[in-house]
Motif scaffolding. Sequence first.
Motif, mmCIF file in Angstrom:
data_model
loop_
_atom_site.group_PDB
_atom_site.id
_atom_site.type_symbol
_atom_site.label_atom_id
_atom_site.label_comp_id
_atom_site.label_asym_id
_atom_site.label_seq_id
_atom_site.Cartn_x
_atom_site.Cartn_y
_atom_site.Cartn_z
ATOM 1 N N PRO A 87 0.737 -0.899 -0.274
ATOM 2 C CA PRO A 87 0.476 -0.752 -0.046
ATOM 3 C C PRO A 87 0.092 1.138 0.091
ATOM 4 C CG PRO A 87 0.374 -0.937 2.189
ATOM 5 C CD PRO A 87 0.896 -1.924 1.184
ATOM 6 N N THR A 88 -0.037 2.139 -1.095
ATOM 7 C CA THR A 88 0.895 3.716 -0.702
ATOM 8 C C THR A 88 -0.155 4.503 -0.146
ATOM 9 O OG1 THR A 88 2.075 5.639 -2.352
ATOM 10 C CG2 THR A 88 -0.178 3.620 -2.689
ATOM 11 N N ILE A 89 0.592 5.445 0.456
ATOM 12 C CA ILE A 89 0.069 6.546 1.193
ATOM 13 C C ILE A 89 0.511 8.301 0.482
ATOM 14 C CG2 ILE A 89 0.537 6.673 3.643
ATOM 15 C CD1 ILE A 89 -2.135 7.273 4.335
ATOM 16 N N ALA A 90 -0.191 9.128 0.397
ATOM 17 C CA ALA A 90 -0.492 10.626 0.001
ATOM 18 C C ALA A 90 -0.558 11.254 0.632
ATOM 19 C CB ALA A 90 0.355 10.497 -1.364
ATOM 20 N N LYS A 91 -0.524 13.081 1.115
ATOM 21 C CA LYS A 91 -1.981 13.173 1.347
ATOM 22 C C LYS A 91 -1.857 14.712 0.179
ATOM 23 C CE LYS A 91 -3.122 16.821 5.222
ATOM 24 N NZ LYS A 91 -3.001 17.165 6.742
ATOM 25 N N ILE A 92 -2.525 15.035 -0.252
ATOM 26 C CA ILE A 92 -3.608 15.490 -1.226
ATOM 27 C C ILE A 92 -4.527 17.161 -0.837
ATOM 28 C CG2 ILE A 92 -3.884 16.285 -3.475
ATOM 29 C CD1 ILE A 92 -2.706 13.506 -4.397
ATOM 30 N N GLY A 93 -3.878 17.761 -0.325
ATOM 31 C CA GLY A 93 -4.751 18.770 0.094
ATOM 32 C C GLY A 93 -4.722 18.735 2.013
ATOM 33 N N ASN A 94 -6.221 18.269 2.299
ATOM 34 C CA ASN A 94 -6.755 18.127 3.407
ATOM 35 C C ASN A 94 -7.456 16.557 3.292
ATOM 36 O OD1 ASN A 94 -5.721 20.534 4.391
ATOM 37 N ND2 ASN A 94 -7.825 21.049 3.859
ATOM 38 N N THR A 95 -6.182 15.533 2.288
ATOM 39 C CA THR A 95 -7.353 14.484 2.278
ATOM 40 C C THR A 95 -6.010 12.934 1.766
ATOM 41 O OG1 THR A 95 -9.518 15.434 1.090
ATOM 42 C CG2 THR A 95 -8.436 13.144 1.019
ATOM 43 N N TYR A 96 -6.196 12.391 2.339
ATOM 44 C CA TYR A 96 -5.102 11.512 2.535
ATOM 45 C C TYR A 96 -5.586 10.011 0.649
ATOM 46 C CZ TYR A 96 -2.990 12.240 6.027
ATOM 47 O OH TYR A 96 -1.948 13.058 7.475
ATOM 48 N N TRP A 97 -4.978 9.623 0.232
ATOM 49 C CA TRP A 97 -5.070 9.627 -1.094
ATOM 50 C C TRP A 97 -4.008 7.531 -0.624
ATOM 51 C CZ3 TRP A 97 -8.952 9.571 -4.842
ATOM 52 C CH2 TRP A 97 -9.986 10.673 -4.657
ATOM 53 N N ALA A 98 -4.606 6.709 -0.851
ATOM 54 C CA ALA A 98 -4.126 5.691 -1.297
ATOM 55 C C ALA A 98 -4.041 4.451 -2.156
ATOM 56 C CB ALA A 98 -4.754 4.660 0.277
ATOM 57 N N SER A 99 -3.070 3.638 -2.514
ATOM 58 C CA SER A 99 -3.588 2.890 -3.787
ATOM 59 C C SER A 99 -2.767 1.084 -3.295
ATOM 60 C CB SER A 99 -2.298 2.898 -4.496
ATOM 61 O OG SER A 99 -2.976 2.216 -6.213
ATOM 62 N N ALA A 100 -2.707 0.381 -4.152
ATOM 63 C CA ALA A 100 -2.417 -0.822 -3.078
ATOM 64 C C ALA A 100 -1.845 -2.099 -4.867
ATOM 65 C CB ALA A 100 -2.590 -1.357 -2.706
ATOM 66 N N THR A 101 -1.137 -2.439 -4.265
ATOM 67 C CA THR A 101 -0.491 -3.477 -6.084
ATOM 68 C C THR A 101 -1.937 -4.519 -6.400
ATOM 69 O OG1 THR A 101 1.674 -3.720 -5.381
ATOM 70 C CG2 THR A 101 0.110 -6.288 -5.961
ATOM 71 N N SER A 102 -2.823 -4.076 -7.368
ATOM 72 C CA SER A 102 -3.520 -5.166 -8.286
ATOM 73 C C SER A 102 -2.851 -6.532 -9.078
ATOM 74 C CB SER A 102 -3.805 -4.626 -9.331
ATOM 75 O OG SER A 102 -4.012 -3.459 -8.990
#
Length: 533
Positions: free
Chosen positions: A60-75
Amino acid sequence: MSFDFESAPSFDLVPTVDSSTDYAAVDAPLVDSTPTVAPPVEAKPTNYANIVLPGDFPDPTIAKIGNTYWASATSAEWGPVFPMFKSDNLVDWELVTHVFPGQLPDWCDANFWAPEIFYEGGKTFIYYTARKKNGPLCVAVASADQPEGPYTDHGPLVGQRLGSIDGFPVRDEHGDLYLVWKEDGNSKKKPTPIWAQRINEKRMGLVGKKVELFRNTEKWEGCLVEGSAIVRHDEYFYMFYAGNGCCGKCCNYATGVARAKSLLGPWEKCPQNPILDKNKTWKCPGHGTVAEYEGRWFLLHHAYYTDSHEFVGRQGILSEFTWNAEGWPEFDGRSPQAAPLPDLSVLNVTDNFTSNQLAQTWQWPVGEQPEAGVSDGQLLLTASPVGLGAMVAQRTFAATYKAVTTLDFANLAPGTFAGIGAIGDHANTLSLMAGDQSLQLWHVKGGKQECLTKIAVESCKNLSLRLEVWGGQRYRFSYSADGLTWIAMPTESFAINGTYLPPWDRGIRIALLAQGPATSTVAFNHFSLRNKR
């Protein structure tokens, strides 16, 4: 579906085989809901020791963009590729979209691993791993004007002969942007150097010479180091990285950290490595990304839940760390902190296909997106004559569960088969298929397909099919013409041995299948997945 990780007491989820369990009982009516990953909460949570991406979400990966956290992961080998979640508190995640929701980039065809989210200059970049067609593993990049997409792919940045994976973008102490990645030497019994090379100002190509940061040299690291995630704290760059075997029944993954005052080194490995290792609840923790929230530091990483392990896959969990007096990150007890989920029913899935489109949690094999739609309370799945046919699938969340579907049997065209199956990959599956006035148990192991059992079935309007699983190992299929009386498919023993199903790097999916001429359409009226202790 809701996830209340804090209100209920913890307990160990021990898969058991209980032949006396009455699975023939009809489930109580449940609210129809589109499957989601996490619910809204009334107040900001204070407990972050949670499973935040339950199910198979490695790297999993995580990054903060503005006031929101975004995440993704391996498919890996399941589309749509690279889910994009958002959250405002690191715990409750909403699935918003996918980086590649449909058509894949032309240059690649497999191994969709380890995305990293990078936001800069008003654009969102996804640096990811994929395999070049007839070529090596590469690190590539896609970009979008907003994190929810749509994304434009820009192709590979690097693809060494031994393979290049786990790209991580980071700016050095001078403000220059670099890509850090692993050379996949372990795939050929070679060392695994971690490289860094400058990225051009368009953030879509490499320039200059690559520099080795370090490689696997410590006993605990075994044959590899990988999964770099870099954060700057005080005067140092800190690289969280994983070592040893990532996946499957015999994995021994763990997390280490190294630091350097300059991005290009020299790098010093922490003398207390691995700083995050297995405990009684979680096994093989690794490959995560750092996030800071309200002054607290977290690693969003994956691990296997010990009581479901490879049958479910690597799940996304949060582990909090602090900075010790020597300036190193330190996890409490050097262990993952997520507690066992007290109530597995919050992960139950119900889909009566009442929406106007297929829910985003449905998946399909990479490169084989089926023609599937939702209309008038039915999933309409166009058949395929190849292999098991067309399929849409759901992740599993436990090693013991029951899955049920109901199909429009009366309108099933001649030569067309439809059913439900447990899918490891194309070469390893178990499925119950209805067609031509018969029911057949299809067994595929190592690519070899056979029919274990075939029985005649009387005509009826709707036919319900059920799959029961105990401990990820024993599988039993049943059918019902009225949804009340269930008849088990005859087999040599009580249940079929399915321990062979999981691939080395993925958990099992439950699929709805349509096999036959491409002119045929199969209608499913219902799907449910019920998790058991």
